[in-house]
Design an enzyme around this catalytic site. Sequence first.
Site, PDB file in Angstrom:
ATOM      1  N   ASP A  48       0.876  -1.168   0.000  1.00 34.82           N
ATOM      2  CA  ASP A  48       0.000   0.000   0.000  1.00 34.82           C
ATOM      3  C   ASP A  48       0.918   1.224   0.000  1.00 34.82           C
ATOM      4  OD1 ASP A  48      -1.641   2.123   0.556  1.00 34.82           O
ATOM      5  OD2 ASP A  48      -2.657   1.181   2.251  1.00 34.82           O
ATOM      6  N   GLY A  69       1.257   3.701  -9.617  1.00 33.85           N
ATOM      7  CA  GLY A  69       0.313   3.299  -8.570  1.00 33.85           C
ATOM      8  C   GLY A  69      -0.472   4.491  -8.048  1.00 33.85           C
ATOM      9  N   ASN A 109      -3.072  13.913 -18.299  1.00 37.26           N
ATOM     10  CA  ASN A 109      -3.613  15.083 -19.009  1.00 37.26           C
ATOM     11  C   ASN A 109      -4.529  15.893 -18.096  1.00 37.26           C
ATOM     12  OD1 ASN A 109      -6.694  14.522 -19.910  1.00 37.26           O
ATOM     13  ND2 ASN A 109      -5.602  12.581 -19.881  1.00 37.26           N
ATOM     14  N   HIS A 110      -5.056  15.284 -17.031  1.00 39.35           N
ATOM     15  CA  HIS A 110      -5.985  15.997 -16.151  1.00 39.35           C
ATOM     16  C   HIS A 110      -5.283  16.972 -15.206  1.00 39.35           C
ATOM     17  CE1 HIS A 110      -9.301  13.908 -17.879  1.00 39.35           C
ATOM     18  NE2 HIS A 110      -8.643  12.771 -17.752  1.00 39.35           N
ATOM     19  N   TYR A 133      -8.342  14.455  -8.591  1.00 38.36           N
ATOM     20  CA  TYR A 133      -7.399  13.517  -9.209  1.00 38.36           C
ATOM     21  C   TYR A 133      -6.319  14.281  -9.987  1.00 38.36           C
ATOM     22  CZ  TYR A 133      -5.814  10.477 -13.015  1.00 38.36           C
ATOM     23  OH  TYR A 133      -5.051   9.820 -13.937  1.00 38.36           O
ATOM     24  N   LYS A 137      -2.039  14.903  -9.470  1.00 37.98           N
ATOM     25  CA  LYS A 137      -0.971  14.752 -10.474  1.00 37.98           C
ATOM     26  C   LYS A 137      -0.097  16.010 -10.512  1.00 37.98           C
ATOM     27  CE  LYS A 137      -2.124  10.601 -11.658  1.00 37.98           C
ATOM     28  NZ  LYS A 137      -1.243   9.470 -11.286  1.00 37.98           N
TER      29      LYS A 137
HETATM   30  C1  15L Z   1      -6.772   9.535 -17.077  1.00 32.29           C
HETATM   31  O1  15L Z   1      -5.900  10.147 -16.476  1.00 32.29           O
HETATM   32  C2  15L Z   1      -7.448   8.367 -16.485  1.00 32.29           C
HETATM   33  O2  15L Z   1      -6.613   7.635 -15.630  1.00 32.29           O
HETATM   34  C3  15L Z   1      -8.064   7.460 -17.501  1.00 32.29           C
HETATM   35  O3  15L Z   1      -8.988   6.642 -16.825  1.00 32.29           O
HETATM   36  C4  15L Z   1      -8.765   8.214 -18.639  1.00 32.29           C
HETATM   37  O4  15L Z   1      -9.913   8.804 -18.150  1.00 32.29           O
HETATM   38  C5  15L Z   1      -7.839   9.253 -19.240  1.00 32.29           C
HETATM   39  O5  15L Z   1      -7.227  10.049 -18.254  1.00 32.29           O
HETATM   40  C6  15L Z   1      -8.541  10.186 -20.211  1.00 32.29           C
HETATM   41  O6  15L Z   1      -8.463  11.409 -20.040  1.00 32.29           O
HETATM   42  O7  15L Z   1      -9.149   9.713 -21.164  1.00 32.29           O
END
Ligand code: 15L
Length: 268
Positions: A48, A69, A109-110, A133, A137
Amino acid sequence: MNILLTGAAGHIGGKLRRLFAGRYAKLRVSDIAPIADLAPGEENFTCDLADKNAVERAMDGIDGVIHLGALSVEYDFERILQANIVGTYNVYEAARKAGTKRIVFGSSNHAVGFHPRSTKIDHRVDIRPDTRYGLSKCWGEAVAALYADKYGVETLNIRIGNAADVPQTLRALALWTSARDLAQLIAIGLEHPDIRCEIVYGISRNSRAWYDNSNAYRLGYKPQDSADDHVAAAEAGEKTAVQDAVSLLYQGGPFCSAEYAQPLRPAR
Ligand code: 15L
């Protein structure tokens, strides 16, 4: 090199295990649940990432880390905090203590999802996370910068686009990556002699990309695949895709429209 792969049981982790078979002296595959189907050269370390002592044990004898992870979509803050924020900090601290000098961080990308689709962005653009999320990042990229500048732990941050088997929406045509292209970028991140802390986009050679990925090309990336070869699959999948105005305005798509709580404003 002895490599630690975190998130080894995930969708991307599983593909990387097959693509990296035989490439490194040892691939220590780690996830929160045990991995049973070990290939030659692999060893399992169940861990973990929020458990600092366990992460330190996982790092023993490791030269390079592929850190995937994490929770990979949006969750409440407490869960993101433990899995992604504390987990990533623990990985960097353990690397520093163990003398592990190279990490490939699976960013997303998020981290920059609130940039509008009408602009092309590169690795120098402002962070604009679209979710908790995505925020985690950004944190990971900031931890990477601190550990490079202060401790000499080097990182390639890969803002992974969409790593589905084939692009399943029109959005994915911009940011899809094949597994083998992502593996190539990760190998560059582990093996390139001159990386301190860099950001690249984990996408294939897509003509519709919203990213100027020149930093990856500068490091020698030569993608072999393209979302352009999967337009029919993307068009078919688009029929069930989220189509609201916020999603369509921003690169992060449905991650941007989730919890969006104001009248739609022009992108800034
Ligand atoms: C991500 O960061 C996700 O982990 C993945 O599940 C997708 O949603 C991807 O981005 C995306 O933007 O398509």
